[in-house]
Scaffold this active site. Structure first.
Site, short mmCIF file in Angstrom:
data_model
loop_
_atom_site.label_atom_id
_atom_site.label_comp_id
_atom_site.label_asym_id
_atom_site.label_seq_id
_atom_site.Cartn_x
_atom_site.Cartn_y
_atom_site.Cartn_z
N ARG A 1 3.36 -27.12 24.66
CA ARG A 1 3.64 -27.14 23.06
C ARG A 1 4.90 -27.37 22.70
O ARG A 1 5.89 -26.78 23.09
CB ARG A 1 2.94 -25.91 22.60
CG ARG A 1 3.46 -25.39 21.12
CD ARG A 1 2.81 -26.30 20.11
NE ARG A 1 1.45 -26.78 19.98
CZ ARG A 1 0.59 -25.73 19.73
NH1 ARG A 1 0.69 -24.49 19.12
NH2 ARG A 1 -0.72 -26.22 19.86
N GLY B 1 26.51 -31.94 27.51
CA GLY B 1 27.06 -31.56 28.79
C GLY B 1 26.25 -32.28 29.66
O GLY B 1 26.86 -32.74 30.59
N PHE B 2 24.90 -32.40 29.82
CA PHE B 2 24.21 -33.18 30.51
C PHE B 2 24.26 -32.42 32.04
O PHE B 2 24.33 -33.24 33.03
CB PHE B 2 24.39 -34.59 30.47
CG PHE B 2 24.61 -35.21 29.32
CD1 PHE B 2 23.42 -35.22 28.41
CD2 PHE B 2 25.57 -36.06 28.77
CE1 PHE B 2 23.48 -35.79 27.23
CE2 PHE B 2 25.69 -36.41 27.36
CZ PHE B 2 24.50 -36.51 26.70
N LYS C 1 10.81 -32.82 15.86
CA LYS C 1 12.08 -33.69 15.55
C LYS C 1 13.32 -33.58 16.45
O LYS C 1 13.71 -34.58 17.03
CB LYS C 1 12.52 -33.34 14.12
CG LYS C 1 13.59 -34.03 13.75
CD LYS C 1 14.15 -33.85 12.12
CE LYS C 1 14.90 -34.65 11.36
NZ LYS C 1 14.24 -35.38 10.33
N THR C 2 13.73 -32.29 16.97
CA THR C 2 14.47 -32.22 17.96
C THR C 2 14.09 -32.63 19.12
O THR C 2 15.01 -32.92 20.24
CB THR C 2 15.19 -30.68 18.02
OG1 THR C 2 13.91 -29.91 18.10
CG2 THR C 2 16.20 -30.52 16.58
N ILE D 1 23.28 -26.76 23.32
CA ILE D 1 23.97 -27.70 23.94
C ILE D 1 23.93 -29.12 22.97
O ILE D 1 24.18 -30.08 23.66
CB ILE D 1 23.76 -28.18 25.37
CG1 ILE D 1 22.52 -28.37 25.75
CG2 ILE D 1 24.43 -26.66 26.07
CD1 ILE D 1 22.27 -28.72 27.17
N GLU E 1 14.85 -32.46 30.61
CA GLU E 1 15.03 -33.08 32.06
C GLU E 1 14.04 -34.31 32.22
O GLU E 1 14.41 -35.55 32.43
CB GLU E 1 14.97 -32.06 33.23
CG GLU E 1 15.61 -30.76 33.06
CD GLU E 1 17.12 -31.01 32.92
OE1 GLU E 1 17.63 -31.61 33.55
OE2 GLU E 1 17.68 -30.22 32.04
N THR F 1 20.52 -29.69 21.44
CA THR F 1 19.33 -29.82 21.63
C THR F 1 18.26 -29.49 21.05
O THR F 1 17.26 -29.57 20.61
CB THR F 1 18.75 -29.38 23.18
OG1 THR F 1 19.31 -28.03 23.16
CG2 THR F 1 19.44 -30.17 24.27
N ASN G 1 9.61 -27.92 18.14
CA ASN G 1 10.26 -28.82 17.12
C ASN G 1 10.16 -30.18 17.27
O ASN G 1 10.83 -30.67 18.32
CB ASN G 1 11.50 -28.37 16.63
CG ASN G 1 12.23 -29.04 15.63
OD1 ASN G 1 11.57 -30.06 15.09
ND2 ASN G 1 13.05 -28.55 15.10
#
Ligand code: MOS
Length: 765
Positions: free
Chosen positions: A646, A253-254, A651-652, A480, A723, A482, A649
């Site tokens: 912190r 969506g951004f 990776k994501t 979304i 962001e 992420t 995850n």
């Protein structure tokens, strides 16, 4: 090189994480998406994948003029076409009310669709066709004849025309910039421009609406199911209890999908009127006009400094464009008062109304164009000072938030810059323009720093521990794209010991406990404390069951003598191997599940919010390759270091940063919606002519996180990273372009034409 980076040798002595990583958990490790399998096998259902029995198709008729009024709409031919069920104009559309945005929601196009005869932008919906099939609806929409009175459209590129001054925002003035700038030893006074950028998520905006006789069930492409519910309920004139919004998967969506757009309420109103499920997909061409974009900006930066590089004055005056139907102002000055120490500062804004579709938030709204101007001006100042650009930022680092004198919850911008410089090899940079070579290519190295405000909203969540040893977590927020599904499972796993693949994460439905919108990097910091508390509550109830159940080995004990470790209830005095698994206890008690509710408050209710300032920080280092022989410019290498607390995850989170770098290259080099000055239409309203970054444009990316947990922000010390990961890219790229070519581009995107000037550095120079 002349300008050694002060303290660079300290890079390796950066203190490691302030709090230890939880053991037996996956937090701060790389965990693959739990929803990845559904996405890669095509079983994840996106909004337009819902096909309900009897469903019909709606296609809007779009205005071909950008300013004027409707005289008449001739629907006779279209209405008689095969498959057409109903053709709505403002004459026969059921009443749509105005919505009043409440806390936590926004409506970017104020006027309800089809509510008057005024046309304010090209592409505005003027009628709606509903037909049995999509093709029938499209054909009929093309056959509708709209007779209009056309006025001259204002699609001016010069934002100085028609400027309206806004109020000075809080924190945006200290000292007096005028006299301080006047007497400054070194000055930069430049104007930077950014164009309209269009979000262009791969998934088109869509609504599948059904009126069940009792309520609306709305499948929506939304980053905010609760805002969608609340605002649509108002527009449809029903209590919000009669609206259920569902969004299981979003193809990104951004920011373009944060708030409702007119197509949603049209689909819902038609579904009730016809008593049929209605699907409305906004096509790619319409997406350039009717579902938001990042506003155009013009920003004048005035920076004054001493000969040794201390800022004495910083003034940021900017204008952004908005639509006739919106008052959205791009908040370009959001980061400016926070970044650097300066006794004199002023940030002022203004808007210009034009005949374009309404703008909206786009990733790192305001801050991204704002940081482009600020950090470009800082780079220009460093060059005037003959100072390394990292060093210039280091010597202007503030001890606390200079806009309000509060301490930061956590600020590690210095570490970002030092670590980034180290990883990039910045000490090998020769500051002389065009001096660095790689074969026939000229290399340019540039950097920028950035920050983005960290937020936290209200949130509720529920956790069930089930008698099959699995867990369920429910929270009405969105993933979304992420990694939200995955980090929720990680938290439940960390708290309960239930393996990640045995945690059922349920989100994206307004029947669930109310969670936050997925925007502004809110979700991680907002939801994790609520899930954490929900797990605690479920565990407390479980311990109660353990002492009350006759067949439990703990029957008659006192519950605070018991502990819960890795899914096992045991006596505190004994190890968990002596205990009983929660599934076993639930079975003994005859319970299907035990549940807990958790709630966390937003920063507005939080005392800490009054005492601290909370932001994320970052530094980006970029290498470009300039081939003057064939005028080819490539971003070849990016090192991004982010201080986002912190990371839950790796990776994501890294995936988000990689996506943002791709987006940042688009902002710097490719993206611009170009409006025809005569008609007010965007000329390049398709993905062939609106250029975005492709795989071939992607550089080598090193996405690094500093890992300083922010314990004041929340239990997990986590701030969001969506962001901030985009801020800083464009000015680092234009700084690198300058370093390679000697051309300073102050109007994005950088075009090859900009670099074909006599000033541009070439290999023969
Ligand atoms: Mo982002 S603009 O907050 O979706």
């Amino acid at each position: 090189m002349a300008n050694e980076i002060q303290g660079q040798q300290d890079v390796l002595s950066i203190p490691v994480a302030g709090t230890p990583k939880p053991s037996n958990s996956t937090i701060n490790t790389e965990v693959p998406r739990i929803d990845g399998r559904y996405k890669t096998t095509g079983t994840a259902k996106y909004t337009s994948d819902y096909n309900l029995p009897g469903m019909v198709y709606a296609v809007p008729v779009c205005s071909t003029i950008a300013n004027g009024s409707i005289d008449a709409i001739d629907t006779n031919k279209a209405s008689a076409m095969r498959g057409v069920i109903r053709l709505y104009t403002r004459e026969n559309l059921p009443k749509i009310y105005r919505a009043n945005a409440t806390a936590g929601s926004r409506l970017d196009e104020h006027r309800p669709p089809l509510s008057d005869d005024k046309i304010d932008y090209a592409g505005q919906y003027v009628a709606l066709v509903v037909a049995r099939t999509l093709d029938q609806a499209r054909d009929a929409a093309d056959a509708v004849v709209v007779r209009c009175k056309e006025d001259k459209a204002n699609a001016t590129r010069d934002l100085a025309e028609g400027m309206v001054e806004e109020k000075l925002r809080q924190g945006n003035k200290r000292g007096e910039t005028g006299p301080a700038f006047e007497v400054a030893a070194v000055k930069v006074d430049e104007t930077y421009e950014t164009p309209i950028e269009v979000h262009n998520p791969i998934e088109l905006h869509a609504s599948v609406a059904q009126w069940t006789g009792q309520k609306y069930v709305l499948y929506e492409t939304t980053q905010s199911i609760f805002a969608q519910r609340d605002l649509l309920a108002q527009m449809l004139g029903v209590p919000k209890e009669q609206v259920q919004v569902i969004m299981r998967y979003l193809g990104s969506g951004f920011g373009g999908k944060l708030w409702p757009w007119p197509h949603s309420v049209l689909a819902a109103a038609a579904s009730r009127d016809l008593n049929l499920p209605v699907k409305l997909v906004v096509d790619r061409h319409m997406m350039f006009k009717t579902v938001g974009h990042r506003p155009q900006t013009t920003q004048r930066m005035r920076i004054g400094a001493t000969l040794d590089g201390k800022l004495t004055s910083l003034q940021h005056d900017y204008t952004s464009d908005t639509s006739i139907l919106s008052d959205l102002a791009e908040n370009c000055g959001m980061a400016t008062p926070v970044m650097y120490t300066t006794p004199n500062l002023m940030v002022r804004s203004s808007i210009v109304k034009r005949n374009v579709g309404s703008p909206t938030a786009m990733r790192c709204p305001g801050t991204v164009p704002g940081i482009y101007a600020l950090e470009s001006a800082m780079d220009e100042l460093a060059i005037k000072l003959k100072m390394d650009p990292v060093q210039l930022r280091l010597i202007n680092e503030p001890p606390n938030d200079p806009s309000n004198n509060r301490p930061f919850t956590s600020r590690h911008l210095v570490e970002c810059m030092k670590l980034g410089a180290e990883k990039f090899g910045w000490s090998k940079r020769n500051p002389e323009v065009g001096s660095m070579r790689k074969g026939d290519l000229i290399l340019g190295w540039g950097m920028a720093a950035c920050s983005y405000r960290s937020n936290r909203g209200n949130c509720k969540a529920t956790v069930h521990l089930n008698d099959d040893g699995k867990a369920t977590v429910l929270c009405g927020t969105q993933d979304i794209g992420t990694g939200t599904y995955t980090i929720f499972a990680q938290i439940v796993h960390a708290k309960t010991g239930v393996p990640i693949d045995h945690v059922d994460v349920q989100l994206g439905d307004t029947d669930q406990p109310e969670g936050p919108h997925s925007g502004g990097s809110w979700v991680t910091g907002t939801v994790l404390p609520a899930i954490d508390k929900a797990c605690e509550a479920a565990i407390q109830s479980l311990l109660g069951i353990a002492v009350q159940t006759p067949s439990s080995p703990f029957h008659g004990a006192v519950s605070n003598e018991l502990a819960f470790t890795n899914g096992v209830v045991h006596r505190k005095a004994e190890s968990e191997s002596s205990g009983v698994a929660f599934a076993d206890l639930l079975k003994r008690a005859g319970l299907r599940a035990i549940s807990g509710d958790g709630e966390s408050a937003g920063s507005f209710q939080d005392r800490n919010a009054q005492a601290y300032s909370s932001h994320s920080f970052g530094a980006q280092f970029v290498e470009v390759e300039w081939d003057p022989g064939i005028a080819r410019l490539r971003v070849s290498r990016v090192v991004s270091v982010l201080d986002v607390g912190r990371v839950i995850n790796l990776k994501t989170a890294r995936n988000q940063v990689e996506g943002a770098i791709v987006m940042g290259i688009g902002m710097a080099l490719f993206e611009e919606a170009i409006y025809d000055q005569r008609t007010g239409h965007p000329l390049n309203a398709n993905l062939a002519d609106y250029i975005v970054t492709t795989n071939a444009d992607c550089p080598i990316i090193d996405a690094i996180f500093t890992d300083f947990p922010d314990p004041i922000a929340n239990t997990y010390g986590a701030r969001g990273c969506g962001e901030i990961s985009l801020a800083g890219l464009a000015p680092a790229i234009t700084a690198a372009v300058y370093h390679a070519t000697g051309v300073r581009v102050r109007k994005l995107p950088v075009r090859i034409e900009d670099l074909l000037t006599a000033d541009a550095h070439s290999l023969t120079a």
